[in-house]
Scaffold this active site. Structure first.
Site, PDB file in Angstrom:
ATOM      1  N   HIS A   1      36.105  -0.647  -1.988  1.00  0.00           N
ATOM      2  CA  HIS A   1      34.809  -1.256  -2.262  1.00  0.00           C
ATOM      3  C   HIS A   1      33.770  -0.981  -1.169  1.00  0.00           C
ATOM      4  O   HIS A   1      32.637  -1.442  -1.280  1.00  0.00           O
ATOM      5  CB  HIS A   1      34.955  -2.770  -2.444  1.00  0.00           C
ATOM      6  CG  HIS A   1      35.520  -3.152  -3.780  1.00  0.00           C
ATOM      7  ND1 HIS A   1      36.729  -2.689  -4.240  1.00  0.00           N
ATOM      8  CD2 HIS A   1      35.026  -3.948  -4.775  1.00  0.00           C
ATOM      9  CE1 HIS A   1      36.970  -3.189  -5.444  1.00  0.00           C
ATOM     10  NE2 HIS A   1      35.947  -3.944  -5.797  1.00  0.00           N
TER      11      HIS A   1
ATOM     12  N   HIS B   1      25.330  27.501 -30.474  1.00  0.00           N
ATOM     13  CA  HIS B   1      26.477  26.808 -31.072  1.00  0.00           C
ATOM     14  C   HIS B   1      26.294  26.724 -32.584  1.00  0.00           C
ATOM     15  O   HIS B   1      25.715  25.763 -33.101  1.00  0.00           O
ATOM     16  CB  HIS B   1      26.615  25.403 -30.482  1.00  0.00           C
ATOM     17  CG  HIS B   1      26.882  25.388 -29.010  1.00  0.00           C
ATOM     18  ND1 HIS B   1      25.904  25.661 -28.086  1.00  0.00           N
ATOM     19  CD2 HIS B   1      28.031  25.147 -28.299  1.00  0.00           C
ATOM     20  CE1 HIS B   1      26.424  25.580 -26.865  1.00  0.00           C
ATOM     21  NE2 HIS B   1      27.710  25.263 -26.968  1.00  0.00           N
TER      22      HIS B   1
ATOM     23  N   GLU C   1      29.444   0.178 -16.345  1.00  0.00           N
ATOM     24  CA  GLU C   1      28.383   0.695 -15.480  1.00  0.00           C
ATOM     25  C   GLU C   1      27.682   1.907 -16.085  1.00  0.00           C
ATOM     26  O   GLU C   1      26.445   1.997 -16.075  1.00  0.00           O
ATOM     27  CB  GLU C   1      28.954   1.071 -14.099  1.00  0.00           C
ATOM     28  CG  GLU C   1      29.386  -0.107 -13.257  1.00  0.00           C
ATOM     29  CD  GLU C   1      30.834  -0.505 -13.494  1.00  0.00           C
ATOM     30  OE1 GLU C   1      31.341  -1.375 -12.764  1.00  0.00           O
ATOM     31  OE2 GLU C   1      31.466   0.059 -14.420  1.00  0.00           O
TER      32      GLU C   1
ATOM     33  N   HIS D   1      32.689  27.035 -32.821  1.00  0.00           N
ATOM     34  CA  HIS D   1      31.958  25.940 -32.167  1.00  0.00           C
ATOM     35  C   HIS D   1      30.786  26.463 -31.339  1.00  0.00           C
ATOM     36  O   HIS D   1      29.639  26.054 -31.537  1.00  0.00           O
ATOM     37  CB  HIS D   1      32.899  25.130 -31.270  1.00  0.00           C
ATOM     38  CG  HIS D   1      32.203  24.178 -30.348  1.00  0.00           C
ATOM     39  ND1 HIS D   1      31.893  22.890 -30.702  1.00  0.00           N
ATOM     40  CD2 HIS D   1      31.730  24.337 -29.087  1.00  0.00           C
ATOM     41  CE1 HIS D   1      31.264  22.300 -29.703  1.00  0.00           C
ATOM     42  NE2 HIS D   1      31.155  23.161 -28.698  1.00  0.00           N
TER      43      HIS D   1
END
Length: 660
Positions: free
Chosen positions: A471, A32, A409, A265
């Site tokens: 859940h 890159h 999380e 890139h």
């Protein structure tokens, strides 16, 4: 570039760095070049003029840390590490991206000297840097007499892609709220991603984004301006109350005929463009023929700063270790010596939810272990991660151990990876098992980096009941078990929960997921640590002294259910043993001699029982009782009955399997 006489040596070194990174990519035939070329002035300025590092001792405790969040620019980092004097050679650069080389395609912690974190999955590097800064803040506050020795800065370089990933905002928001003034983020705003200019996918105001999260912001309008970069980093180092973002405008692929285009890139330059770029930077030498004067210039700057600062740091260290009674705790944390603190299982066991048992262990460890640190993603009351009496880690109480990560999380897990990369603390993070999907990439990263991160996942089955299928985890256990290097443990009772924590605390080099129940677990009479650590062992055999007709393999709450079913079958004259199977990984790591003898019957007469997807169980049992659909909302008892998790139904299924 805006240069003066003082900067001329730096300017030549930057050009040499750019050419070396370009040579490295071109020689590999992949890489890159875009960011490697445009971010070179910033990284050179940071390493040559600011970071306190010891290239001959890359793991020096009080060094400044650096994370290349945009890991695709690894050729720049490796070239920089070579120039800085780390144990990397030009031959290592020539082997960039080759199998078995010390210079892999993206930076890998523990593989290349000077690489402080594995990076490549965009955004995670930012969170890991936040974790490093948190660790330094906490340790400095915990050991004030050693603060002069312990304190350092953490730097992270990111690009547009990192800031598009959601985890970046989770980490940025957390860092701002915690006031991590020891953290400096350099944002390489080159306006490009792999597919297109960022204008097609990103229109937010980066400065306002950082300001709204409580960061300082410094703008550098020209990423080639060495003096402006130097001033910006100097100012960022002096921040008193907040982390600092240096927003640096650059031209992607600077110096190439494709400069400014997203096409540079991650695409190799053609032979003609490669030569034109080398000429642009004044390289009148062949590939990898970096001028010695440029290397010496950079190394002399680093060495001078080190020789000035290191004696004071080392003197502070010696004073701290000699005079502070708590210094031994610091060294214990640094070496992850948790042996003296392992929790002891109770003499008498009672029926209890494993999350509650884990909660008692966390509370005990939090009060006894000086270097215990962690929390949950806003579910401390549910996952039982709170440390009683602790003020909580915050900008006002950096000595606190109990971390409120917020509903983040993914960031929680990645931040804890950064804390462990820093070293000095043993940490954990908790959330519901069903949301382990949110943080899976960071679990994978912990395994890749060989970090003993402890993941606490509660609410582990259909027994969640009323909260319903959103859940109730089904496929998450299979997902966790599929991650190489992660040990997943689902304890069956109070004692097994203690054994699980004891194992996790003693892990030196791999993460552990503890899968915990919300509902009470029956006390299993024959659970024991020796068998538990082998991953699968016999906990029930009928009173009749005859060979079993079959075996039930179960984990967690289903071990008690399996025993109830086996007792029912015994009344019918069908004798079935029950094996607790807390961990596939521990079983596969057990000696072959044990694995070949633990089962008393062949696979065709074994039945697995788990309130989760049956995927993976087929290796061990021919019949698999589980849940290969989503759950339902209702009372726990009703949901379990509807899905066949009753002693009567399990006994019937086992009897059918044995007849077949």
């Amino acid at each position: 570039m805006k240069l003066g006489k003082k900067e001329s040596g730096d300017a030549r070194a930057v050009s040499a760095l750019r050419v070396l990174a370009l040579d490295t990519i071109q020689n590999a035939g992949s890489g890159h070049p875009g960011m490697a070329l445009d971010a070179a002035p910033a990284l050179y300025t940071l390493f040559a003029h600011h970071m306190l590092i010891d290239p001959k001792n890359p793991d020096w405790d009080c060094r400044d840390r650096f994370v290349l969040s945009s890991g695709h620019a690894s050729a720049l980092l490796y070239s920089l590490l070579f120039m800085a004097g780390y144990d990397l050679s030009l031959d290592d650069l020539r082997r960039f991206r080759q199998l078995g080389s010390r210079t892999p395609g993206h930076p890998e912690y523990g593989h290349t000297p000077g690489v402080d974190a594995t990076a490549g999955p965009l955004g995670q590097g930012i969170a890991q840097a936040v974790g490093m800064a948190m660790a330094e803040k906490h340790l400095s506050a915990q050991y004030p007499s050693g603060e002069e020795y312990i304190t350092h800065k953490t730097y992270v370089l990111c690009g547009d892609g990192c800031l598009e990933e959601g985890i970046s905002q989770e980490a940025i928001s957390l860092a701002g709220n915690l006031g991590l003034n020891n953290l400096v983020l350099i944002y390489d705003r080159n306006g490009s991603t792999l597919d297109a200019p960022t204008s097609v996918s990103m229109g937010d105001d980066a400065e306002l984004r950082f300001l709204s999260a409580g960061w300082n912001v410094i703008n550098v309008r020209d990423g080639n301006d060495l003096r402006a970069l130097n001033r910006a980093i100097s100012k960022a180092k002096k921040a008193k109350a907040s982390p600092t973002a240096i927003i640096m405008d650059t031209v992607i692929g600077y110096g190439t005929p494709l400069a400014g285009s997203h096409k540079v890139h991650g695409s190799l330059l053609g032979a003609e463009d490669y030569e034109k770029t080398r000429a642009f930077f004044g390289a009148d030498y062949g590939p990898f023929g970096i001028p010695g004067e440029c290397v010496r210039h950079m190394r002399s700057l680093i060495a001078a700063r080190l020789s000035e600062a290191k004696p004071g740091k080392e003197a502070a260290r010696e004073s701290f270790l000699a005079n502070d009674p708590k210094a031994k705790d610091y060294l214990c944390g640094l070496n992850r010596d948790l042996g003296p603190y392992l929790p002891v299982p109770p003499a008498e066991e009672k029926a209890e939810a494993s999350r509650n048992v884990s909660g008692r262990i966390v509370a005990e460890l939090g009060q006894k272990v000086p270097f215990f640190f962690g929390g949950s993603a806003d579910v401390a009351g549910s996952v039982k991660t709170a440390i009683p009496g602790d003020p909580g880690f915050s900008r006002d109480h950096p000595e606190g151990k109990d971390v409120s990560y917020g509903i983040r999380e993914f960031a929680m897990a990645a931040v804890n990876n950064g804390i462990l990369l820093h070293k000095g603390l043993a940490c954990y993070g908790g959330c519901f098992l069903v949301f382990s999907d949110y943080l899976k990439p960071a679990i994978r990263m912990a395994a890749l980096e060989g970090l003993p991160n402890v993941f606490l996942f509660s609410h582990d089955s259909l027994a969640v009941g009323e909260d319903g299928p959103t859940h109730e985890p089904v496929e998450q256990l299979s997902m966790l078990r599929s991650i190489p290097g992660l040990v997943t443990i689902r304890p069956a009772d109070e004692r097994e929960t203690y054994y699980a924590w004891r194992y996790a605390l003693q892990s030196p080099d791999h993460p552990v997921a503890l899968v915990l129940s919300r509902q009470k677990l029956a006390a299993i009479q024959n659970t024991g640590e020796e068998g538990f650590l082998k991953g699968c062992y016999r906990v029930y055999a009928p009173k009749a002294k005859i060979a079993p007709a079959g075996e039930i393999l179960a984990s967690g709450s289903e071990v008690g259910l399996a025993i109830e079913a086996a007792e029912r079958l015994e009344t019918e004259g069908i004798y079935v043993d029950v094996l607790s199977f807390p961990s596939f990984e521990l079983f596969e790591r057990a000696p072959e001699e044990y694995r070949s003898t633990v089962f008393a019957v062949e696979r065709e007469r074994r039945v697995s029982l788990e309130m989760a997807a049956t995927f993976g169980w087929g290796k061990y049992a021919a019949t698999n009782i589980g849940v290969d659909s989503y759950g339902a909302s209702g009372k726990e008892k009703d949901v379990l009955k509807a899905y066949g998790f009753t002693p009567e139904e399990v006994a019937r299924r086992v009897k059918e399997a044995l007849k077949a």
